[in-house]
Motif scaffolding. Structure first.
Motif, PDB file in Angstrom:
ATOM      1  N   LYS A  93      -2.921  13.837  11.718  1.00 14.73           N
ATOM      2  CA  LYS A  93      -2.853  15.296  11.739  1.00 14.73           C
ATOM      3  C   LYS A  93      -4.053  15.806  12.537  1.00 14.73           C
ATOM      4  O   LYS A  93      -5.175  15.352  12.331  1.00 14.73           O
ATOM      5  CB  LYS A  93      -2.900  15.878  10.328  1.00 14.73           C
ATOM      6  CG  LYS A  93      -1.657  15.666   9.534  1.00 14.73           C
ATOM      7  CD  LYS A  93      -1.711  16.406   8.221  1.00 14.73           C
ATOM      8  CE  LYS A  93      -2.609  15.649   7.268  1.00 14.73           C
ATOM      9  NZ  LYS A  93      -2.636  16.187   5.922  1.00 14.73           N
ATOM     10  N   GLU A  95      -6.685  18.231  12.874  1.00 19.58           N
ATOM     11  CA  GLU A  95      -7.308  19.180  11.966  1.00 19.58           C
ATOM     12  C   GLU A  95      -8.321  20.051  12.693  1.00 19.58           C
ATOM     13  O   GLU A  95      -8.732  19.747  13.814  1.00 19.58           O
ATOM     14  CB  GLU A  95      -7.977  18.419  10.821  1.00 19.58           C
ATOM     15  CG  GLU A  95      -6.998  17.614  10.003  1.00 19.58           C
ATOM     16  CD  GLU A  95      -7.674  16.708   8.995  1.00 19.58           C
ATOM     17  OE1 GLU A  95      -8.912  16.608   9.015  1.00 19.58           O
ATOM     18  OE2 GLU A  95      -6.950  16.108   8.190  1.00 19.58           O
ATOM     19  N   GLY A  96      -8.740  21.108  12.045  1.00 22.42           N
ATOM     20  CA  GLY A  96      -9.673  22.057  12.650  1.00 22.42           C
ATOM     21  C   GLY A  96     -11.036  21.466  12.958  1.00 22.42           C
ATOM     22  O   GLY A  96     -11.652  21.804  13.972  1.00 22.42           O
ATOM     23  N   ASN A  97     -11.521  20.565  12.110  1.00 25.01           N
ATOM     24  CA  ASN A  97     -12.839  19.983  12.368  1.00 25.01           C
ATOM     25  C   ASN A  97     -12.809  19.024  13.556  1.00 25.01           C
ATOM     26  O   ASN A  97     -13.852  18.684  14.096  1.00 25.01           O
ATOM     27  CB  ASN A  97     -13.387  19.305  11.120  1.00 25.01           C
ATOM     28  CG  ASN A  97     -12.601  18.080  10.716  1.00 25.01           C
ATOM     29  OD1 ASN A  97     -11.475  17.878  11.145  1.00 25.01           O
ATOM     30  ND2 ASN A  97     -13.192  17.292   9.847  1.00 25.01           N
TER      31      ASN A  97
END
Length: 122
Positions: A93, A95-97
């Motif tokens: 996935k 992810e934002g980080n």
């Protein structure tokens, strides 16, 4: 053509350095009481060092535009790391980080490029 060869060499050397540092870290995890909670931080740091090494070598060999060539090699370095991770991981996935880490590695490549172009002795 020479710049493309330098780019491929910079990526190869930086992946070699990354693998070497990860193996050293794994030895420390195995034979010392080092906690496994540090894995995320240390691997992120090692990948950032690898991106900086890619930028350093690329700019050192090209002797000009260190920040630009460093950012390019850092971006390609992290791009291939993400591709490899995507192929290995079943439930990948984005992810934002990860955006933060990608930008950090690109900037690290640029900083490595600045250092590399300034280390060149004529």
């Amino acid at each position: 053509m020479n710049k493309a060869i330098n780019l491929l060499k910079s990526l190869g050397y930086s992946y070699f350095i990354t693998i070497f540092l990860i193996l050293i870290y794994n030895l420390f995890l195995t034979y010392t009481p080092l906690k496994s909670s540090s894995i995320s931080f240390v691997t992120s740091s090692i990948i950032t060092i690898g991106a900086a090494c890619a930028g350093f070598y690329m700019a050192y060999k090209n002797s000009s535009k260190g920040f630009l060539y460093g950012m390019l090699s850092g971006a390609l370095y992290i791009f291939f790391i993400i591709i490899i991770y995507f192929l290995i991981q079943d439930n990948f996935k984005f992810e934002g980080n990860m955006i933060y880490k990608i930008l950090l590695d690109i900037i690290a490549g640029g900083i490595g490029g600045i250092i590399g172009v300034n280390m060149k002795k004529d």
